[in-house]
Design a protein around this motif. Structure first.
Motif, PDB file in Angstrom:
ATOM      1  N   ARG A   1       9.724  13.730  -2.946  1.00 35.08           N
ATOM      2  CA  ARG A   1       9.895  12.282  -2.885  1.00 35.08           C
ATOM      3  C   ARG A   1       8.852  11.594  -3.749  1.00 35.08           C
ATOM      4  O   ARG A   1       7.703  11.970  -3.770  1.00 35.08           O
TER       5      ARG A   1
ATOM      6  N   GLU B   1      -6.544   9.483   3.552  1.00 36.14           N
ATOM      7  CA  GLU B   1      -5.530   9.908   4.515  1.00 36.14           C
ATOM      8  C   GLU B   1      -4.980  11.239   4.048  1.00 36.14           C
ATOM      9  O   GLU B   1      -4.839  11.469   2.844  1.00 36.14           O
TER      10      GLU B   1
ATOM     11  N   LEU C   1       4.342  10.054   2.522  1.00 41.03           N
ATOM     12  CA  LEU C   1       5.790  10.256   2.637  1.00 41.03           C
ATOM     13  C   LEU C   1       6.101  11.687   3.035  1.00 41.03           C
ATOM     14  O   LEU C   1       7.225  12.020   3.373  1.00 41.03           O
TER      15      LEU C   1
ATOM     16  N   ARG D   1      -0.764   7.345  -3.687  1.00 43.08           N
ATOM     17  CA  ARG D   1      -0.241   8.482  -2.926  1.00 43.08           C
ATOM     18  C   ARG D   1      -0.234   9.681  -3.863  1.00 43.08           C
ATOM     19  O   ARG D   1       0.309   9.620  -4.965  1.00 43.08           O
TER      20      ARG D   1
ATOM     21  N   ARG E   1       2.159  -8.189   0.914  1.00 46.47           N
ATOM     22  CA  ARG E   1       1.757  -7.428   2.094  1.00 46.47           C
ATOM     23  C   ARG E   1       0.293  -7.016   1.964  1.00 46.47           C
ATOM     24  O   ARG E   1      -0.136  -6.502   0.930  1.00 46.47           O
ATOM     25  N   ALA E   2      -0.460  -7.222   2.999  1.00 51.98           N
ATOM     26  CA  ALA E   2      -1.903  -6.973   2.916  1.00 51.98           C
ATOM     27  C   ALA E   2      -2.198  -5.479   2.985  1.00 51.98           C
ATOM     28  O   ALA E   2      -1.371  -4.673   3.385  1.00 51.98           O
ATOM     29  N   SER E   3      -3.393  -5.137   2.576  1.00 49.96           N
ATOM     30  CA  SER E   3      -3.823  -3.752   2.596  1.00 49.96           C
ATOM     31  C   SER E   3      -3.995  -3.271   4.032  1.00 49.96           C
ATOM     32  O   SER E   3      -4.556  -3.972   4.859  1.00 49.96           O
ATOM     33  N   ASN E   4      -3.495  -2.080   4.313  1.00 52.56           N
ATOM     34  CA  ASN E   4      -3.710  -1.578   5.671  1.00 52.56           C
ATOM     35  C   ASN E   4      -4.740  -0.461   5.696  1.00 52.56           C
ATOM     36  O   ASN E   4      -4.888   0.235   6.673  1.00 52.56           O
ATOM     37  N   HIS E   5      -5.415  -0.275   4.572  1.00 46.12           N
ATOM     38  CA  HIS E   5      -6.427   0.771   4.555  1.00 46.12           C
ATOM     39  C   HIS E   5      -7.813   0.238   4.843  1.00 46.12           C
ATOM     40  O   HIS E   5      -8.749   0.985   5.045  1.00 46.12           O
TER      41      HIS E   5
ATOM     42  N   ILE F   1      -3.565  10.222   0.556  1.00 47.71           N
ATOM     43  CA  ILE F   1      -3.780   8.896  -0.024  1.00 47.71           C
ATOM     44  C   ILE F   1      -5.214   8.881  -0.528  1.00 47.71           C
ATOM     45  O   ILE F   1      -6.147   9.247   0.201  1.00 47.71           O
TER      46      ILE F   1
ATOM     47  N   ASP G   1       7.454   7.533  -5.108  1.00 46.05           N
ATOM     48  CA  ASP G   1       7.445   6.158  -4.624  1.00 46.05           C
ATOM     49  C   ASP G   1       8.723   5.438  -5.050  1.00 46.05           C
ATOM     50  O   ASP G   1       9.186   4.525  -4.381  1.00 46.05           O
TER      51      ASP G   1
ATOM     52  N   ASP H   1       0.845  -1.199   0.000  1.00 48.18           N
ATOM     53  CA  ASP H   1       0.000   0.000   0.000  1.00 48.18           C
ATOM     54  C   ASP H   1       0.873   1.238   0.000  1.00 48.18           C
ATOM     55  O   ASP H   1       1.943   1.234   0.589  1.00 48.18           O
ATOM     56  N   PRO H   2       0.399   2.307  -0.624  1.00 50.83           N
ATOM     57  CA  PRO H   2       1.173   3.556  -0.514  1.00 50.83           C
ATOM     58  C   PRO H   2       1.035   4.125   0.897  1.00 50.83           C
ATOM     59  O   PRO H   2       0.043   3.866   1.580  1.00 50.83           O
ATOM     60  N   THR H   3       2.028   4.881   1.296  1.00 44.57           N
ATOM     61  CA  THR H   3       1.939   5.554   2.596  1.00 44.57           C
ATOM     62  C   THR H   3       2.244   7.025   2.402  1.00 44.57           C
ATOM     63  O   THR H   3       2.824   7.417   1.387  1.00 44.57           O
TER      64      THR H   3
ATOM     65  N   PRO I   1      11.741   7.007  -2.302  1.00 45.88           N
ATOM     66  CA  PRO I   1      10.958   7.298  -1.101  1.00 45.88           C
ATOM     67  C   PRO I   1      11.721   8.040  -0.014  1.00 45.88           C
ATOM     68  O   PRO I   1      11.115   8.554   0.895  1.00 45.88           O
TER      69      PRO I   1
END
Ligand SMILES: NC(=O)c1ccc[n+]([C@@H]2O[C@H](COP(=O)([O-])OP(=O)(O)OC[C@H]3O[C@@H](n4cnc5c(N)ncnc54)[C@H](O)[C@@H]3O)[C@@H](O)[C@H]2O)c1
Ligand SMILES: [Zn+2]
Ligand SMILES: [Zn+2]
Lengths: 391, 311
Positions: free
Chosen positions: B280, A68, A23, A144, B306-310, A29, B282, A19-21, B285
Motif C-alpha cells: 500500500r 511510530e 497502513l 510513512r 487537519r492538525a498534526s496528531n504526532h 512513521i 499513500d 499526517d501519515p498513519t 491506501p
C-alpha cells in the motif's frame, strides 16, 4: 503537518496536509529532522516526469527519528535516529535478495503504469510520481516508511545529520556510478555534471582507484568545488568536450564515463539542442540527451558508460553505432542504496568521503519553494539545499 | 498463438498506410489520376479528385492513430467513390470508359477489403459488452516453491485478497464454491463454481456451473522456474460475454483493460506470497482490500487543515 507539495510545473508550495498513519504492520512513521532537494526532484518540479499530480508531497532524501512502529518491525525502536534509502524495497523478492533493491518487484503498487512506459516496473520511490507508487515524500514533517524492517539504518549519535543525510541517495548514487564502471588501477574516469551526484561520483572514482578524474560542467562554483576534490575541471562552454578529452588522455578517451546530468541536459544553442528541446516539448522525446551522447562518443574503445542521471522514457539520435562497433558497455540504474549504506557510513566515519562541503544552503522547510528555485537556476552559488522541518 | 485482435490491428493500420498512399498522389499528381480513371475530359474532375485525396489523408490519420472502428469511415468513403465513378461510367465511351471501368473495379475490390476488416472490428474482444468468448492470460514468477504457491491458490477463499473484482469466495467443501463479485452501484453479483481439475503443485481449474450470470472458467498452472527463481504462475481465464445487459455486467467486472487487470491481480498475488501483504502507498491506501483500490485517491489534497496528531 506541513509538507512541500507539487502544484504545477515550476510551482511548489508548503501546505498543511494530513499526517501519515501506519497502513501496515511493517511500516514506521519517521519525524523528519533533515531533508534535501535532489536533482531528481528538479525533473518532477519542471514537469518532465509523467504522473505527478497536484498535491503530491515530494522528497526522497530524508532522515529523522522513528516515532511510530508497526508490530512486525523488530529491528528498530521508537526514538532511533535513522537514514532512509530512497528506493522502497521489500527485502524478500529475488531482486532484493540479490541486492538490487531499486528494482524491488513488490514495492510499486502502480507497477502497471510503469510497465506501459518501460516494459517492466522499477521499485516504489518516496515522493516520486504515481508511476513509482504514489508514496508521499520526505520534504515534510513526517513520513510513512513502508518495509521499515528493511530500509532505515540507525546512525551513530556522534555523527551529525549533515554528515549522514546523503546516504539516503546522492552519495550511494555517485558511488554506484563509479562502482558499475569496474575501475582498474590507472583508469581515467570522466564525469558529466559536477552537481551533487557528480561530486560524489568523483570522490568514489578516486576511492575505487582511478588515476585521474575529469569533471565536465559549466557552473564556475561547481567546477571549483570539484577541483578541490582533485578533479580536472572542464568547462564545456569553453571547449569541445570530445577533443578536450582526447587531449587529456593521449588520444584514447577516458576509460570510463559517468553521466550525472540527466534528462534536462543543457547545451549551447545549436541545431541539435533546438531539435531536442522541441521534441521534448512536443512529447515526442522525453529526454535531452546531450550528455549521454557525448559520454558515448568520448569513452575509450572497450570502455564503460555508467548512467546515473535520470531518464524518463525515450530518446532520439542515440549513437548506437559507436556503442556497438567499439565494444562500449552501458551500465545504468536507480541506485540500490541499501547495499551501499553500511560500507559508505564507514567511509564517512573514516573521513574518506567529504559529505558536507557540497551543502550551500540550509533553509527551514517553510522556505523550500525558494530552495527549489535556487537549486533549479543554480543561483547564489547553490550546490545543494538541506531543509529542516519546524526550523 | 495468433491473437485475432493483433491481426485486426495490423490490417487497420495497413489500410491507414494505403489511405495515405492513395491520398498523396491525388493531391500532387491530380492530372495523372484523372487520366488513369478516365475522367481527364471533365473540368470539374481535378477538384473532386483533390477532395477525395484530402479525405484519404483524414482516413489515414484516423486509422493510424485512432481506434480500430474508425475503419468504418473508409467504408463510407468507398460508397461515395463508387457513386461518383458510377456516374462517370454512365456518360463515357471507348477507351475512357474502359479506364473508368477498371478504376471502378479497383475501388470495388478496395471496398470489399474495407468491409471485411471493418466487420472484424465488431468481433474484437474488448470486454466492453461485445458478445462472444473472451480469453485472458497473464504470468508472474513468485519466489516460493510450487507446492506453497499452489496451496495458497487452492484455497479459493484467498483469491479476493489479490483479485480486484472479487468480494468473497466461500468454499462449500465438496469442490463447489460460491463466488461474489463487485457489480456497479455497490451491488454484487454471484455465481457457483466447481473445481474441474486439481493436480497438487501443478494445476488448478475451475468453472462456473451452468446457468451462472457470469459464465467463466479458469486454470492456473504452476511450474518451477529455472535456477533459484521460484515458481512460474500462469493464469488463463475464459469469460463468456453475452449480449445485452448481462454482457455489460461482465464487461464492468473485467474493467476497461481486462488483460491489465489480470496482470495486476497476479502482481498482488506475488506481493502476498513474497511479503505476506498487498503493498500500500499513500496514493493507494487501501492496498489489502483490493476492491477499494478502484476508489483510490490520486494524491494528498493540497489544502487540508487537519492538525498534526504526532505532537
Ligand atoms: N540513479 C539514481 O539513483 C539517481 C539518484 C539521484 C539523482 N539522480 C540523477 O542524477 C542527475 C544529477 O543529479 P544532481 O542532484 O547532481 O543534479 P543537478 O541538477 O544539481 O546537477 C546536474 C549538473 O549537470 C550539469 N550539466 C547540465 N548539462 C550538462 C552537459 N551537457 N554536460 C555536462 N554537465 C551538464 C549542470 O550544470 C549541473 O551542475 C539527475 O538527473 C538526477 O535525477 C539519479
Ligand atoms: Zn535523488
Ligand atoms: Zn523486493
Amino acid at each position: 503537518m506541513r509538507a512541500l507539495c507539487w502544484e504545477a510545473p515550476a510551482k511548489v508550495g508548503v501546505h498543511t496536509v494530513p499526517d501519515p498513519t501506519l497502513l501496515d504492520s511493517r511500516d514506521a512513521i519517521v519525524k523528519v529532522t533533515s531533508t534535501a532537494i535532489c536533482g531528481s526532484d528538479l525533473h518532477l518540479y519542471d514537469g518532465y516526469v509523467p504522473s505527478v499530480e497536484p498535491g503530491d508531497v515530494l522528497g526522497h532524501e530524508f532522515m529523522g527519528e522513528v516515532v511510530e512502529l508497526g508490530s512486525e518491525v523488530t529491528n528498530l525502536r521508537v526514538g532511533d535516529r535513522v537514514v532512509v534509502p530512497f528506493p522502497i524495497a521489500c527485502g524478500q523478492c529475488r531482486s532484493c535478495k540479490r541486492g538490487l533493491t531499486s528494482i524491488c518487484e513488490n514495492s510499486n503498487p502502480n507497477a502497471g503504469l510503469a510497465e506501459k512506459i518501460m516494459g517492466h516496473s522499477p521499485c516504489g520511490i518516496f515522493g516520486y510520481s504515481h508511476m513509482t507508487g504514489g508514496y508521499a515524500g520526505g520534504q515534510a514533517e513526517y513520513v510513512r516508511v513502508p518495509f521499515a524492517d528493511v530500509g532505515p539504518l540507525p546512525v551513530p549519535d556522534d555523527m551529525t545529520d549533515e554528515q549522514v543525510l546523503f546516504l539516503t541517495d546522492i552519495l550511494p548514487t555517485g558511488y554506484m556510478g563509479a562502482d558499475l564502471c569496474g575501475i582498474e588501477p590507472g583508469d581515467v574516469v570522466a564525469v558529466w555534471g559536477a552537481g551533487p551526484v557528480g561530486y560524489f561520483a568523483i570522490q568514489s572514482a578516486y576511492l575505487l582507484g582511478a588515476s585521474k578524474v575529469i569533471a565536465i560542467d559549466r557552473i564556475p562554483e561547481r567546477l571549483k568545488l570539484v577541483e578541490k576534490l582533485g578533479a580536472h575541471a572542464v568547462d564545456y562552454e569553453q571547449t569541445t568536450v570530445l577533443e578536450e578529452l582526447r587531449e587529456l588522455t593521449g588520444g584514447r578517451g577516458p576509460d570510463h564515463c559517468i553521466e550525472a546530468v540527466g534528462m534536462e541536459a543543457h547545451t549551447d544553442i545549436t541545431a541539435i539542442h533546438v531539435y531536442d528541446k522541441a521534441k521534448q516539448l512536443t512529447k515526442s522525446q522525453t529526454e535531452r540527451p546531450q550528455a549521454v551522447r557525448e559520454a558515448v562518443l568520448s569513452v575509450a574503445n572497450g570502455g564503460t558508460v555508467s548512467i546515473t542521471g535520470v531518464y524518463g522514457g525515450f530518446m532520439d539520435k542515440f549513437p548506437i553505432g559507436s556503442v556497438m562497433n567499439r565494444s562500449v558497455t552501458i551500465k545504468a540504474g536507480q541506485c540500490h542504496v541499501h547495499r551501499y549504506l553500511r560500507p559508505l557510513l564507514e567511509h564517512i566515519r573514516r573521513g574518506d568521503i567529504d559529505t558536507t562541503s557540497v551543502i550551500s544552503h540550509r533553509l527551514p522547510l517553510e522556505e523550500a519553494p525558494k530552495g527549489y528555485d535556487l537549486f533549479k537556476k543554480k543561483k547564489d552559488g547553490c550546490t545543494k539545499v538541506v531543509l529542516t522541518p519546524g526550523g | 498463438m495468433q491473437n485475432p485482435e493483433r491481426t485486426t490491428d495490423r490490417l487497420v493500420r495497413a489500410l491507414g498506410v494505403a489511405s495515405a498512399g492513395l491520398g498523396v498522389p491525388m493531391l500532387v499528381r491530380t492530372d495523372a489520376v484523372a487520366r488513369f480513371a478516365g475522367v481527364d475530359d471533365d473540368a470539374g474532375a481535378p477538384l473532386v479528385i483533390q477532395a477525395v485525396g484530402a479525405r484519404e489523408l483524414v482516413h489515414a490519420a484516423l486509422l493510424l492513430l485512432g481506434p480500430h472502428r474508425t475503419v468504418w469511415t473508409r467504408v463510407a468513403g468507398d460508397a461515395m467513390d463508387l457513386a461518383v465513378l458510377g456516374r462517370a461510367l454512365a456518360d463515357r465511351k471507348g477507351e475512357r470508359r474502359a479506364r473508368a471501368t477498371a478504376a471502378t473495379a479497383a475501388v470495388a475490390a478496395i471496398t470489399a477489403a474495407d468491409v471485411w476488416v471493418a466487420s472484424r472490428t465488431l468481433r474484437e474482444q474488448h470486454g466492453r459488452g461485445r458478445p462472444g468468448p473472451l480469453q485472458l492470460h497473464a504470468s508472474v514468477t513468485v519466489q516460493q516453491e510450487p507446492q506453497e504457491v499452489y496451496r495458497f491458490w487452492r484455497d479459493f477463499e484467498n483469491l479476493p485478497t489479490f483479485m480486484l473484482h472479487l468480494r468473497s469466495v466461500t468454499e462449500h467443501g465438496d469442490g463447489r464454491s460460491r463466488w461474489e463479485a463487485n457489480a456497479p452501484l455497490r451491488r454484487s453479483v454471484s455465481w457457483d463454481a466447481e473445481l474441474t481439475g486439481d493436480e497438487p503443485g501443478r494445476r488448478i481449474s475451475w468453472k462456473s456451473l451452468p446457468g451462472s450470470r457470469v459464465a467463466n472458467a479458469g486454470t492456473v498452472h504452476f511450474a518451477p522456474a529455472p535456477g533459484d527463481r521460484g515458481t512460474e504462475v500462469k493464469v488463463v481465464l475464459h469469460y463468456d460475454v453475452p449480449g445485452g445487459r448481462a454482457g455489460r455486467l461482465v464487461a464492468k467486472l473485467l474493467g476497461e483493460e481486462p488483460e491489465q487487470q489480470v496482470r495486476d491481480d497476479l502482481r498482488r498475488f506475488k506481493q502476498v506470497m513474497e511479503t505476506g501483504r498487498v503493498v500500500r502507498s499513500d496514493g493507494l491506501p487501501s492496498g489489502a482490500d483490493a476492491r477499494h483500490q478502484v476508489a483510490q485517491r490520486p494524491a494528498q489534497p493540497v489544502k487540508s487543515e487537519r492538525a498534526s496528531n504526532h505532537r
